[in-house]
Scaffold this active site. Sequence first.
Site, short mmCIF file in Angstrom:
data_model
loop_
_atom_site.label_atom_id
_atom_site.label_comp_id
_atom_site.label_asym_id
_atom_site.label_seq_id
_atom_site.Cartn_x
_atom_site.Cartn_y
_atom_site.Cartn_z
N HIS A 16 0.83 -1.20 0.00
CA HIS A 16 0.00 0.00 0.00
C HIS A 16 0.87 1.25 0.00
CE1 HIS A 16 -0.41 0.86 4.65
NE2 HIS A 16 0.84 0.75 4.28
N CYS A 35 5.06 5.19 5.36
CA CYS A 35 3.92 4.60 4.65
C CYS A 35 3.47 5.46 3.47
CB CYS A 35 2.76 4.33 5.61
SG CYS A 35 2.92 2.75 6.49
N HIS A 41 4.97 -0.15 -0.43
CA HIS A 41 5.73 -1.06 0.43
C HIS A 41 4.73 -2.07 0.97
CE1 HIS A 41 3.92 1.86 3.06
NE2 HIS A 41 3.88 0.90 3.96
N HIS A 43 3.12 -5.02 3.82
CA HIS A 43 2.93 -5.44 5.22
C HIS A 43 2.46 -6.88 5.23
CE1 HIS A 43 3.32 -1.52 7.19
NE2 HIS A 43 2.63 -1.00 6.18
N ASP A 81 -4.76 -10.64 -0.81
CA ASP A 81 -3.43 -11.25 -0.69
C ASP A 81 -2.59 -11.04 -1.95
OD1 ASP A 81 -1.45 -12.72 0.71
OD2 ASP A 81 -1.96 -14.51 -0.44
N HIS A 82 -1.35 -10.60 -1.73
CA HIS A 82 -0.40 -10.32 -2.82
C HIS A 82 -0.94 -9.30 -3.81
CE1 HIS A 82 1.69 -13.70 -1.08
NE2 HIS A 82 2.75 -13.38 -1.80
N GLU A 126 -1.38 -4.64 11.46
CA GLU A 126 -0.56 -4.21 10.33
C GLU A 126 0.91 -4.56 10.58
OE1 GLU A 126 -1.22 -0.54 7.68
OE2 GLU A 126 0.25 0.11 9.17
#
Length: 137
Positions: A16, A35, A41, A43, A81-82, A126
Amino acid sequence: MPRITGYRKAHFNAAHRLYKSDWSDEKNLAIFGKCSNPHFHGHNYEIIVAVTGDIDPDTGYVFDLGILKRLIRSEIEDAFDHKNLNVQVEEFKTLNPTAENICVVSYNKLRKHLPSSLDLEVTLYETPRNFVSYSGE
Ligand code: NI
């Protein structure tokens, strides 16, 4: 009838960037820190879904956790996811993908599939030390 809470944990990795498009890069960096990195980047998110209700006298369950597992897979893991949340997930194209907003979006996606007799709480980590929870309102 005893009220009890059942829990299911799940995991997803996602990228994100936190920013407001009408703020300068400097202001975004000042507010969102690392962030707001324009290159995104990742998490390792952990999600804990809690359902509270009466124990069903027929099954002895509050809710079938196998059904909950599949619901989390289809609504959360398959969706997030991913993924790059800002770019690939519809909800976050116009909503900053903070832990708070990911938690509320996750809650809303799950809530509509669950019986209204059940209370739902979603907790989202997170990082191992930063987490939020939401239970409607
Ligand atoms: Ni971040």
